[in-house]
Design a protein around this motif. Sequence first.
Motif, PDB file in Angstrom:
ATOM      1  N   THR A 117      79.215  35.543  51.844  1.00 47.38           N
ATOM      2  CA  THR A 117      79.864  35.677  50.527  1.00 47.38           C
ATOM      3  C   THR A 117      80.686  34.413  50.256  1.00 47.38           C
ATOM      4  N   GLY A 118      81.071  34.244  48.995  1.00 50.86           N
ATOM      5  CA  GLY A 118      81.961  33.138  48.662  1.00 50.86           C
ATOM      6  C   GLY A 118      83.319  33.329  49.325  1.00 50.86           C
ATOM      7  N   TRP A 119      83.775  34.574  49.363  1.00 43.78           N
ATOM      8  CA  TRP A 119      85.076  34.876  49.971  1.00 43.78           C
ATOM      9  C   TRP A 119      85.083  34.434  51.437  1.00 43.78           C
ATOM     10  N   HIS A 174      93.072  31.227  45.517  1.00 38.57           N
ATOM     11  CA  HIS A 174      92.398  32.525  45.667  1.00 38.57           C
ATOM     12  C   HIS A 174      92.747  33.202  46.993  1.00 38.57           C
ATOM     13  N   CYS A 224      90.979  34.440  49.298  1.00 38.99           N
ATOM     14  CA  CYS A 224      90.223  34.035  50.501  1.00 38.99           C
ATOM     15  C   CYS A 224      90.865  32.810  51.147  1.00 38.99           C
ATOM     16  N   GLU A 268      91.507  24.650  43.791  1.00 35.68           N
ATOM     17  CA  GLU A 268      90.266  25.124  43.163  1.00 35.68           C
ATOM     18  C   GLU A 268      89.930  24.180  42.013  1.00 35.68           C
ATOM     19  N   SER A 319      90.494  30.884  38.126  1.00 35.65           N
ATOM     20  CA  SER A 319      89.779  31.851  37.292  1.00 35.65           C
ATOM     21  C   SER A 319      90.697  32.757  36.480  1.00 35.65           C
ATOM     22  N   ASP A 361      87.744  24.443  46.182  1.00 35.91           N
ATOM     23  CA  ASP A 361      86.892  25.632  46.010  1.00 35.91           C
ATOM     24  C   ASP A 361      86.371  25.630  44.571  1.00 35.91           C
ATOM     25  N   ALA A 413      84.195  27.812  43.073  1.00 38.71           N
ATOM     26  CA  ALA A 413      83.458  29.071  42.859  1.00 38.71           C
ATOM     27  C   ALA A 413      83.033  29.269  41.407  1.00 38.71           C
ATOM     28  N   HIS A 414      83.925  29.008  40.461  1.00 42.34           N
ATOM     29  CA  HIS A 414      83.664  29.444  39.084  1.00 42.34           C
ATOM     30  C   HIS A 414      83.036  28.396  38.171  1.00 42.34           C
ATOM     31  N   SER A 469      80.587  29.396  45.651  1.00 44.56           N
ATOM     32  CA  SER A 469      80.154  30.797  45.682  1.00 44.56           C
ATOM     33  C   SER A 469      78.864  30.905  44.876  1.00 44.56           C
ATOM     34  N   SER A 517      77.997  33.853  43.614  1.00 47.27           N
ATOM     35  CA  SER A 517      78.068  35.138  42.911  1.00 47.27           C
ATOM     36  C   SER A 517      78.385  35.021  41.424  1.00 47.27           C
ATOM     37  N   LYS A 518      78.707  33.825  40.960  1.00 54.39           N
ATOM     38  CA  LYS A 518      79.087  33.696  39.544  1.00 54.39           C
ATOM     39  C   LYS A 518      77.926  33.158  38.708  1.00 54.39           C
ATOM     40  N   GLY A 534      76.918  35.423  48.278  1.00 54.70           N
ATOM     41  CA  GLY A 534      76.731  34.275  49.164  1.00 54.70           C
ATOM     42  C   GLY A 534      77.638  33.124  48.785  1.00 54.70           C
TER      43      GLY A 534
END
Length: 462
Positions: free
Chosen positions: A147-149, A173, A175, A219, A223, A248, A250-251, A279, A281-282, A288
């Motif tokens: 996961t991204g976390w 975040h 994580c 980040e 987010s 990071d 992620a977004h 990540s 997942s977005k 992942g």
Amino acid sequence: MTTSFTRAPGADRAIPEAALTGSLRDFRAPAGTDLLGRVEGFFGWQDQRRRHNLWPYAKSTATAPKTHCSAKSDSGQELSGVNFASQDYLSLSSHPAVKEAAIAAVHEYGVHSAGSAALLGNTRHSLKLEKAISDFVHGREVVLYPTGWSAGFAAVQGIVRPSDHVVMDVLAHSCLQEGARAATQNIHFHGHLNVDGLARRLQRIRANDTENGILVVTESLFSMHSDTPNIGAMRAVCDEYNAKLLVDCAHDFGCIGENGLGHLGLQNMVDKADVIIGSFSKTFASNGGFIAVKSRAVAEYMKYYSATQTFSNALSPVQAAVVLASLEIIRSEEGKARRRKLMDNILYMRAEMTRAGLEALGDPSAIVPVRVGAEGLARIASRELASLGAIANLVEYPAVPQGGARFRVQVMADHSREDVDMLVRLMQQAMRTADLEYRSYREADGANNVLAQQWELASNAA
Ligand SMILES: Cc1ncc(COP(=O)(O)O)c(C=O)c1O
């Protein structure tokens, strides 16, 4: 699609104050010897909110998470309408090529990787994915995570040791914060996006400690606020104080910028960050995540010393195949067109929110935070919005500052202008109704009640 909302049977309109006040933070540290019994207070508070349709979390989709969907609230109400609550920024989760890739992987492998990557968990797809991500981020060494976390946690926990220091944005975040807590007690927070604050902390640390490492953690897109640090300025400060920089992304990874490299790409910093976390997942239609570093030595170290890599099951072949197919689209002309469409939707939504008298916070990204303010007001507004046929997530303290509750609207490439118009119109309507109802509770309770204080706090925060 028609919109509908079924109110929970027996839900009454008179809301108890407790359902409009308090926060998750109140129950974070319950005391007493009864480890399990002492969490009852949380359930009592949560259930008051749930019974009055004021618990906007834990919704489940009854149809695919597309621009319109059907869902169920935590109390079992059926919701349906325009969907701005799913994380699928380029709308790849229902893309035919992505679904085909998943099906082909099932036929080839079955559905499970059946092991940690440290043992026999890697597949042809995951190895290919490592290489493809590496190519996307200019040839870095890539390690995949379930996961991204777990990637964010692992990056900090795997690198930092107890005598080292972590310096992080106060809004980093969970994580990243948990990874830091697992690694060291030397954690220093600086103000959100405040590079001078970062420099002051680094200077203070180095004045007393020239022996140990410092990891600076940020980040590329926060987010909850939809804002971005000056990564170049952070890099310069890190160099001055001999610190490493972790970003990071992620977004914004995959969905922002001409080539999809997010703010790292826009700021020309892909090669300058020491550690990049992403990540899937977005934007990549799957669970992942990954860590991308500059040397094979660091990548190999992470494989055996970051807990969520070594001791957690690897990405499934289906997930790896889905991310690969998504990445292929993201790097194609179609990907560029989808990013342009997404940004067009974002800019249109922000302009329309403003025109409707609503406040879109932060900078343009796939997340459009729309300010509501007081927590009680926001809970009623969220209930109203759902009843009108729009699905959007509410975030409130402690995820955001007290008095700064907001809708965290998540835009997708497949949204149409009509979808955006509908959300803006329904949100405006929900806010108006909520304002009247909240005002009536506030006034009914007299001048010095908790709601009046909450309102005051939110007014000052605005
Ligand atoms: C900055 C950041 N890192 C990591 C994550 C976790 O990613 P995932 O949901 O893929 O586990 C998130 C998710 O919201 C995030 O915002």
